[in-house]
Structure formats: structure tokens, C-alpha cells
Design an enzyme around this catalytic site. Structure first.
Site, PDB file in Angstrom:
ATOM      1  N   LYS A   1       0.781  -1.284   0.015  1.00 26.97           N
ATOM      2  CA  LYS A   1      -0.050   0.096  -0.040  1.00 26.97           C
ATOM      3  C   LYS A   1       0.812   1.362  -0.072  1.00 26.97           C
ATOM      4  O   LYS A   1       0.561   2.229  -0.722  1.00 26.97           O
ATOM      5  CB  LYS A   1      -1.225   0.114   1.157  1.00 26.97           C
ATOM      6  CG  LYS A   1      -2.127  -1.097   1.129  1.00 26.97           C
ATOM      7  CD  LYS A   1      -2.951  -0.741   2.161  1.00 26.97           C
ATOM      8  CE  LYS A   1      -4.107  -1.840   2.193  1.00 26.97           C
ATOM      9  NZ  LYS A   1      -5.087  -1.646   3.140  1.00 26.97           N
TER      10      LYS A   1
ATOM     11  N   ASP B   1      -9.854   3.186   2.828  1.00 25.51           N
ATOM     12  CA  ASP B   1     -10.029   2.345   4.241  1.00 25.51           C
ATOM     13  C   ASP B   1     -10.910   3.151   5.093  1.00 25.51           C
ATOM     14  O   ASP B   1     -11.718   2.751   5.901  1.00 25.51           O
ATOM     15  CB  ASP B   1      -8.661   1.885   4.541  1.00 25.51           C
ATOM     16  CG  ASP B   1      -8.300   0.708   4.027  1.00 25.51           C
ATOM     17  OD1 ASP B   1      -8.765  -0.006   3.414  1.00 25.51           O
ATOM     18  OD2 ASP B   1      -6.978   0.520   4.142  1.00 25.51           O
TER      19      ASP B   1
END
Ligand code: ATR
Length: 273
Positions: A70, A106
Site C-alpha cells: 500500500k 479504508d
């Protein structure tokens, strides 16, 4: 049926075989009758840049990015959304003619999951200081909620605070839960194969909501103990489902719904306890 016009996306991770994202996205594709496919894309650490360039050159619409890529993915993007700039991490890539756009969904996914459980966020204590903690802390601060962070490795909590100055750092393990409305486990503790999170809930305020971002098992030991004490709980699977929505909508052009059928289809593949 995959054909010459099928739109392609996938999830980049290492390992990636455990990812539930292909199950989720392909369910939505089938539900909406979209000519698309969503693939697991196992990419070794060190190979991300060439894999992303290759996917883009091959006509993919984009990809999700998961562990351990990520942060590296954020560095490959030409543009980032605000959340990705704040968290330094990207979980959603969109390939356009202009370049690579990165988003971190997220935090929004976490907030949407809270809302779906009818929870309004209040003063929060986050356990852990990794990428997920950053995303969630940023989202909570953005709604005006005070955020404290406790992490085993103090330097990482300090680094999170440096990136998000509104955050307060408290010691690990936290002993006093007074004053918090929301407790969030963002560590990997409680995940299948990991030790449980040993946190004393004895002095938890009666109104405390306990959320976990671990979703394998669906009910983590922390959530089970919280429920035994009569505390409200928010399991992690909903965050996975909700964080997937913006990517799907962008790549495939339809806004998917996170509903009971979607939840149950993905949950069927995950141990309950
Ligand atoms: P993510 O990006 O998904 O949040 P991560 O960056 O690997 O994942 O972060 C994992 C978090 O779990 C970290 O906060 C980590 O604490 P450290 O910074 O001290 O490593 C936490 N964690 C993992 N195993 C732990 C354990 N046994 N005890 C306490 N915290 C743990």
C-alpha cells in the site's frame, strides 16, 4: 463469460490467495450483468512498479492494493486523493489516459461500516499505528472526533502523530478506557493464526462501542469478549465490503450496494470464530 471487451481489474498483494476481494467484486459484476472480471494478482515485494506498469499497459481499468504494497503504491501514483495523501497509503488504483490515480478508501470504508451499524463515532481509542490506523484516524479526525492511539512500538505511534497532529498518543497496552466512546483494533492481533488481543475490558464504560478491523474470524476474541460484557460491537468485514465500493464504481461504472446478500456471500467463506 470473458470476451474481447471484458473490463479488467484485480487485487495486487503478496500473498493474495486469502483475499476475499475477487469473491466480492465478481459477485457485484454478476449481480449487475457487467462484462468485467476481477482477478487475484500475486505480486512479489519489489515487483510492484513493473506489475502496475504492465497492468496499465495491458488495458486494466485499475486495481486494489493490499499488504505489503500500500505504501509503495502511493509512490507510483501521479495523483492522490486527500485520504491517500494523509495516510501515505493507497488501496485503490485507477488507470486513466493521464496517468495513475491513487485513493485510500479504508478510512471511508471504516466510517461507512460504523454508519451501517447505526454507530455515531465519539472519542476514539485506536490500537495499532500501521496504515489502517492512519486511514481510520484521519477519517475520524475529519469528522471532528478526538482520537487517541496506542501502539506496542512507541516510535510508530509518534510517527502517526507527526502525520496527523490532532492525534493523542497513549501508552501500550492501554489500561484506562474511561472517556472513550469507541475502541478500534487495527492491529493484527485476534486474526486467525495470531494471538488474541489481551485487553482488559473490565473498566470499559457501558456505552463503549468496540470495533475490529480483523475479519478472519468474523467474530474476533475481542469482539466476543466485548459482546459478553454487553458492549456494542462492529465486526471488520463491513469495512472490507465498503472500502471496495469506490473502486468498483470507478472501474465498472455502477455503484454497488453493500447489502445482506453481499455480506453473507463473502462471510460464507470466512470462519465465524
Ligand atoms: P496495517 O497497515 O494493516 O495496519 P501493519 O502496518 O503491519 O498493518 O500494522 C500492524 C499493527 O499491528 C502495528 O500497529 C503493530 O504494532 P507494532 O507497530 O508495534 O509492530 C501491531 N501488532 C502486530 N502484532 C502485534 C503484537 N503481537 N502485539 C501488539 N501489536 C501488534
Amino acid at each position: 463469460m470473458i470476451g474481447g471487451r471484458t473490463r479488467l481489474a484485480g487485487v495486487i498483494g503478496w500473498p493474495v490467495a486469502q483475499s476475499r476481494s475477487p469473491r466480492l467484486h465478481n459477485h457485484w459484476l454478476a449481480r449487475h450483468g457487467i462484462d468485467g472480471a476481477y482477478l487475484p494478482l500475486p505480486v512479489r515485494p519489489g515487483d510492484l512498479a513493473s506489475a502496475v506498469a504492465g497492468l496499465r499497459a495491458s488495458g486494466f481499468a485499475g486495481a486494489n492494493v493490499t499488504v505489503p504494497h500500500k505504501e509503495t503504491a502511493a509512490a507510483l501514483c501521479d495523483t492522490l486523493d486527500d485520504a491517500a495523501r494523509a495516510s501515505g497509503a493507497v488501496n485503490t488504483l485507477v488507470f486513466t489516459a493521464e496517468g495513475i490515480h491513487g485513493a485510500d478508501t479504508d478510512g471511508a470504508g471504516f466510517m461507512a461500516n460504523l454508519a451501517a451499524h447505526g454507530v455515531q463515532a465519539g472519542p476514539a481509542l485506536l490500537l495499532g499505528a500501521g496504515g489502517a490506523a492512519r486511514a481510520i484516524a484521519g477519517a475520524l479526525l475529519g469528522t471532528g472526533v478526538p482520537v487517541a492511539v496506542a501502539n506496542r512500538t512507541p516510535d510508530r505511534a509518534s510517527a502517526l502523530q507527526a502525520a496527523l497532529p490532532g492525534v493523542r498518543v497513549v501508552g501500550w497496552p492501554p489500561r484506562d478506557l474511561a472517556g472513550y466512546a469507541l475502541l478500534v483494533n487495527t492491529t493484527s492481533l485476534g486474526m486467525a493464526g495470531q494471538p488474541p488481543l489481551a485487553l482488559e475490558l473490565g473498566n470499559a464504560p457501558a456505552g463503549l462501542v468496540v470495533a475490529d478491523i480483523v475479519y478472519v474470524p468474523l467474530t474476533t476474541p475481542l469482539l466476543a469478549r466485548a459482546a459478553e460484557r454487553g458492549l456494542r460491537t462492529v465486526p471488520g468485514l463491513g469495512m472490507l465490503l465498503h472500502q471496495a465500493v469506490p473502486g468498483f464504481a470507478t472501474w465498472f461504472g455502477v455503484m454497488p450496494q453493500v447489502d445482506r446478500e453481499t455480506h453473507d456471500l463473502v462471510a460464507a467463506d470466512i470462519p465465524a470464530r
